[in-house]
Write an enzyme that holds these catalytic residues in place. Structure first.
Site, short mmCIF file in Angstrom:
data_model
loop_
_atom_site.label_atom_id
_atom_site.label_comp_id
_atom_site.label_asym_id
_atom_site.label_seq_id
_atom_site.Cartn_x
_atom_site.Cartn_y
_atom_site.Cartn_z
N HIS A 54 11.41 -4.58 3.15
CA HIS A 54 10.25 -5.45 2.95
C HIS A 54 10.42 -6.27 1.67
O HIS A 54 10.10 -7.46 1.65
CB HIS A 54 8.96 -4.62 2.88
N THR A 110 0.81 -1.22 0.00
CA THR A 110 0.00 0.00 0.00
C THR A 110 0.84 1.27 0.00
O THR A 110 0.29 2.36 -0.11
CB THR A 110 -0.94 0.03 1.22
#
Length: 190
Positions: free
Chosen positions: A53, A36
């Site tokens: 990530h 997101t």
């Protein structure tokens, strides 16, 4: 086929994303990572967070950047005929991306997401969400709006998710196994 909604929540740097990634890996399904965040080349610290990530994701996982159109991405990923495990990281960033929407528009977006999740017939959706309401009440209106919207979203998801995990201090606690779901609440109004 079975649907499954999982919520992983906790404070910053608690290990919640890693726990959600482990759950996705253990699902045995193809994993679609719904990121997101919005890339910002002028913010190297933010880019570093995104890179950390990315490095952890398995090469077999696909990634979609979904800063706003989360409901459509979930619908697409769960109706493909080959149910996947969708990993949404994170709801706090998604809420922040929509923070400038007025309250009626936000409520419509949130209601659409919740309705689509209730209508899922197959697949797994794992949500990662930050806990922001454990500190002081923000001194500025935008901060209070963010905290209230995210808190409301997490509570509504927690009512339909099973399991719900709280990750803190590097430990995952299955709240569904030790807690009780509260009755539904009205959407927050400003």
């Amino acid at each position: 086929m079975v649907k499954r909604i999982i919520l992983v929540t906790g404070p910053a740097r608690s290990g919640k994303s890693e726990w959600a990634e482990l759950l996705a890996e253990q699902s045995g399904k193809p994993v679609i990572y719904l990121a997101t965040s919005r890339l910002d080349p002028d913010d190297p610290e933010w880019q570093g967070r995104i890179d950390r990530h990315r490095i952890r994701r398995l090469p077999s996982w696909s990634t979609q950047e979904v800063p706003v159109a989360l409901t459509a991405a979930i619908f697409q990923g769960t109706t493909s005929g080959n149910p996947a495990c969708l990993l949404v990281d994170s709801l706090g960033t998604w809420v922040a991306n929509l923070l400038e929407e007025d309250d009626p528009t936000w409520r419509a977006i949130l209601d659409e997401l919740m309705e689509s999740l209730r209508g899922l017939k197959e697949g797994t959706v794992i949500f990662v969400a930050e806990e922001t309401g454990w500190g002081v009440v923000p001194a500025y209106p935008m901060g209070r709006t963010f905290r209230d919207r995210l808190g409301d979203l997490v509570r509504r998801l927690g009512a339909i998710a099973d399991p719900v995990y709280l990750v803190t201090g590097g430990h995952a606690v299955n709240l569904s196994a030790i807690g009780s779901v509260l009755p539904p609440t009205q959407t927050l109004e400003n």
